[in-house]
Write a protein that holds these residues in place. Structure first.
Motif, PDB file in Angstrom:
ATOM      1  N   SER A 186       0.828  -1.227   0.000  1.00  0.00           N
ATOM      2  CA  SER A 186       0.000   0.000   0.000  1.00  0.00           C
ATOM      3  C   SER A 186       0.853   1.263   0.000  1.00  0.00           C
ATOM      4  O   SER A 186       0.553   2.249   0.687  1.00  0.00           O
ATOM      5  N   ILE A 187       1.932   1.220  -0.786  1.00  0.00           N
ATOM      6  CA  ILE A 187       2.807   2.384  -0.950  1.00  0.00           C
ATOM      7  C   ILE A 187       2.506   3.014  -2.306  1.00  0.00           C
ATOM      8  O   ILE A 187       2.632   2.357  -3.350  1.00  0.00           O
ATOM      9  N   ALA A 188       2.104   4.264  -2.306  1.00  0.00           N
ATOM     10  CA  ALA A 188       1.807   4.954  -3.560  1.00  0.00           C
ATOM     11  C   ALA A 188       3.109   5.327  -4.268  1.00  0.00           C
ATOM     12  O   ALA A 188       4.028   5.872  -3.641  1.00  0.00           O
ATOM     13  N   VAL A 189       3.216   5.005  -5.538  1.00  0.00           N
ATOM     14  CA  VAL A 189       4.387   5.382  -6.328  1.00  0.00           C
ATOM     15  C   VAL A 189       3.946   6.042  -7.625  1.00  0.00           C
ATOM     16  O   VAL A 189       2.892   5.735  -8.176  1.00  0.00           O
ATOM     17  N   ARG A 190       4.759   6.970  -8.073  1.00  0.00           N
ATOM     18  CA  ARG A 190       4.594   7.595  -9.381  1.00  0.00           C
ATOM     19  C   ARG A 190       5.551   6.920 -10.355  1.00  0.00           C
ATOM     20  O   ARG A 190       6.414   6.140  -9.975  1.00  0.00           O
ATOM     21  N   GLU A 191       5.443   7.266 -11.596  1.00  0.00           N
ATOM     22  CA  GLU A 191       6.350   6.754 -12.618  1.00  0.00           C
ATOM     23  C   GLU A 191       6.577   7.869 -13.622  1.00  0.00           C
ATOM     24  O   GLU A 191       5.634   8.596 -13.969  1.00  0.00           O
ATOM     25  N   GLY A 192       7.815   8.057 -14.063  1.00  0.00           N
ATOM     26  CA  GLY A 192       8.031   9.154 -14.979  1.00  0.00           C
ATOM     27  C   GLY A 192       9.446   9.262 -15.494  1.00  0.00           C
ATOM     28  O   GLY A 192      10.299   8.404 -15.247  1.00  0.00           O
ATOM     29  N   CYS A 193       9.686  10.352 -16.203  1.00  0.00           N
ATOM     30  CA  CYS A 193      10.962  10.625 -16.876  1.00  0.00           C
ATOM     31  C   CYS A 193      11.773  11.634 -16.072  1.00  0.00           C
ATOM     32  O   CYS A 193      11.267  12.690 -15.694  1.00  0.00           O
ATOM     33  N   TYR A 194      13.026  11.297 -15.833  1.00  0.00           N
ATOM     34  CA  TYR A 194      13.953  12.133 -15.069  1.00  0.00           C
ATOM     35  C   TYR A 194      14.870  12.874 -16.029  1.00  0.00           C
ATOM     36  O   TYR A 194      15.436  12.274 -16.952  1.00  0.00           O
TER      37      TYR A 194
END
Length: 246
Positions: A186-194
């Protein structure tokens, strides 16, 4: 520097990498790390979770750089994490400190000769995606390199190809596993470009806007060079950012 000098410099760098690796192998006995971990700014506390067998200050490793950034203890930790053998950097080297790109990626190259099979990288960074909030965790699925590329110059063929494929800089299987673990916990994570910039100045409003326009979700001053070097050597990579400001 002429081409012969560059070739000699590349050969000298490879010899240096191997000397450092051999020194460390003697220091850690028969220990072979499967995973390399680079702990970013403010994240060195993970070292407390490692069952440390050997802790070696950078200053005691011949020909190894020494971190100058506050909050980076400057040690290599060899031990187990979750029962798996790891080597962790408590403190990395940044281009803005004045190191060359060869120095910045030197530890990753040494890790290869110590036997790592994958690389985990962490960093603290600024968020530019308006849906992000301070404190968010972002899994990197891509990056944009605005550093001088660490592979510029005569290629060290033993480390990998002249033109390495970067179509999958971050390993899809590791990303999927991390997302599954996060969901289970139940850990919220984002995903994206660095987007990697040189620093050391923080970005102007126009530069933040530029980073967003070219496709960035977060911006920082590390990670990208190490991942490029690792991918050239065929090492799968996983990276996580902590969004510390917007």
């Amino acid at each position: 520097m002429n081409r012969n000098d560059s070739l000699n410099s590349s050969a000298a760098m490879l010899d240096r990498i191997k000397r450092i690796a051999e020194h460390l192998k003697k220091a850690i006995g028969g220990f072979v790390p499967e995973t390399g971990i680079i702990l970013g700014t403010g994240l060195s506390g993970l070292g407390k979770e490692i069952e440390v067998k050997h802790a070696i200050p950078y200053s005691e490793i011949p020909e190894f750089p020494v971190s100058t950034v506050q909050g980076h203890p400057g040690r290599l930790l060899f031990g187990t994490l979750g029962g798996k053998p790891v080597v962790a950097m408590q403190g990395r080297f940044h281009f803005y400190e004045g190191w060359t790109m060869n120095e910045v990626v030197l530890p990753v190259r040494v890790f290869k000769y110590l036997g790592i099979q994958r690389l985990f990288v962490s960093n603290a960074c600024g968020g530019v995606n308006p849906s992000f909030e301070v404190g968010d965790l972002m899994i990197l699925n891509d990056h944009i390199c605005l550093f001088p590329n660490p592979l510029i110059g005569p290629n060290i063929d033993e480390l990998g190809p002249r033109f390495p494929d970067m179509s999958e800089p971050y390993d899809h299987a590791l990303i999927a596993k991390a997302k599954a673990i996060a969901a289970k916990a139940s850990i919220a994570v984002r995903e994206g470009c660095y987007v990697g910039l040189t620093g050391p100045t923080l970005e102007t409003p126009a530069e933040y806007h530029y980073v967003r326009v070219i496709g960035g979700d977060a911006v920082g001053m590390s990670t990208v060079p190490e991942v490029i070097a690792a991918r050239q050597m065929g090492i799968p990579c996983f990276a996580m950012s902590v969004i510390t400001d917007m």
